[in-house]
Design an enzyme around this catalytic site. Structure first.
Site, mmCIF file in Angstrom:
data_model
loop_
_atom_site.group_PDB
_atom_site.id
_atom_site.type_symbol
_atom_site.label_atom_id
_atom_site.label_comp_id
_atom_site.label_asym_id
_atom_site.label_seq_id
_atom_site.Cartn_x
_atom_site.Cartn_y
_atom_site.Cartn_z
ATOM 1 N N GLU A 1 56.593 31.688 47.537
ATOM 2 C CA GLU A 1 55.526 32.356 46.774
ATOM 3 C C GLU A 1 55.068 33.613 47.510
ATOM 4 O O GLU A 1 54.884 33.596 48.734
ATOM 5 C CB GLU A 1 54.350 31.382 46.632
ATOM 6 C CG GLU A 1 53.120 31.952 45.965
ATOM 7 C CD GLU A 1 51.936 30.986 45.996
ATOM 8 O OE1 GLU A 1 51.020 31.150 45.189
ATOM 9 O OE2 GLU A 1 51.949 30.050 46.845
ATOM 10 N N LYS B 1 51.867 32.191 37.457
ATOM 11 C CA LYS B 1 51.115 31.010 37.910
ATOM 12 C C LYS B 1 49.941 30.720 36.982
ATOM 13 O O LYS B 1 49.074 31.573 36.776
ATOM 14 C CB LYS B 1 50.638 31.248 39.340
ATOM 15 C CG LYS B 1 50.086 30.028 40.047
ATOM 16 C CD LYS B 1 49.784 30.386 41.503
ATOM 17 C CE LYS B 1 49.348 29.198 42.322
ATOM 18 N NZ LYS B 1 49.065 29.597 43.726
ATOM 19 N N CYS C 1 53.367 26.633 43.765
ATOM 20 C CA CYS C 1 52.431 26.041 44.723
ATOM 21 C C CYS C 1 51.450 25.042 44.105
ATOM 22 O O CYS C 1 51.818 23.905 43.828
ATOM 23 C CB CYS C 1 51.705 27.164 45.458
ATOM 24 S SG CYS C 1 51.037 26.650 47.066
#
Length: 231
Positions: free
Chosen positions: A36, A92, A126
């Site tokens: 990331e 995300k 994540c």
């Protein structure tokens, strides 16, 4: 399919990019996965300078599909790139509250697999690993492998290990988790098979390794254990 795990130690932006380009030149993998925000980290000055062109150009010189996390257009994004083209992107959807990530990025709205020469790839970033519904949505839409790119902290690295295996077991898919290492992030990138077996686990230092998987094993496991078909 050979998967390359690029567990980079994040430093300054120039070093991060140089390391990535050097690794891509040497890699023999079909898919190379970077963490990331691997080029910038959460450095606000770097984020404002981020541009995916270096990856697009690098992809023209390798056969590999590249999965890489970078800031793009105000989003924390995972790009999937092949032969000079962006095949797709995942933005995300769950922004990490303990970092006030919502003050840096906009939240993505779409969760869907990305078509690649190796089939449908499900991508998560994540904090999204903590939400099983995201993984299941990707699997229900056809993904047989999930890639999780992260800056997962050392203090909760055991959560990372357990969650990667859990997402693999409950969805009967391969899961590839690629974390970074720095003063806060703990590494332990890994590849997990559809039964939850860890095929490869890196340590807490910068490392690169490659793992061969057979995606047809997903169908074999689901046929033997038809848990996803339970009413």
């Amino acid at each position: 399919m050979r998967i390359g795990l690029a567990q980079l130690r994040l430093e300054n932006m120039d070093k991060n990019v140089r390391k990535a380009l050097d690794l891509l030149r040497k890699s023999k993998a079909d898919v190379v996965v970077f963490p990331e925000l691997f080029n910038t980290g959460y450095n606000l000055e770097n984020i404002s300078k981020s541009d995916p062109k270096f990856l697009i150009e690098a992809s023209k010189e390798t056969k590999a599909v590249i999965i890489a996390g970078i800031p793009e257009k105000g989003y924390n994004t995972a790009l999937v790139i092949h032969r000079g083209k962006i095949l797709g992107r995942h933005r995300k959807t769950k922004l990490f509250p303990l970092l006030n990530e919502h003050k840096i990025f906009k939240a993505g709205k779409v969760v869907k697999p990305i078509e690649t020469p190796f089939g449908l790839f499900g991508i998560m970033i994540c904090y999204e690993l903590r939400f099983p519904e995201i993984a299941r949505k990707l699997v229900n839409k056809g993904a047989k492998i999930l890639f999780v790119i992260a800056q997962f902290p050392s203090e909760r690295i055991e959560h990372w290990k357990v969650l990667l295996r859990a997402r693999a077991i409950e969805n009967q898919v391969f899961v590839v988790g690629v974390n970074c290492v720095n003063d806060h992030c703990g590494g332990y990138s890994m590849v997990v098979d559809p039964l939850g077996n860890v095929l490869k686990e890196l340590g807490d230092c910068e490392a690169y390794d490659e793992v061969d998987i057979n995606i047809k094993y997903v169908d074999e496991v689901r046929k033997k254990y038809p848990f996803l078909n339970s009413p």
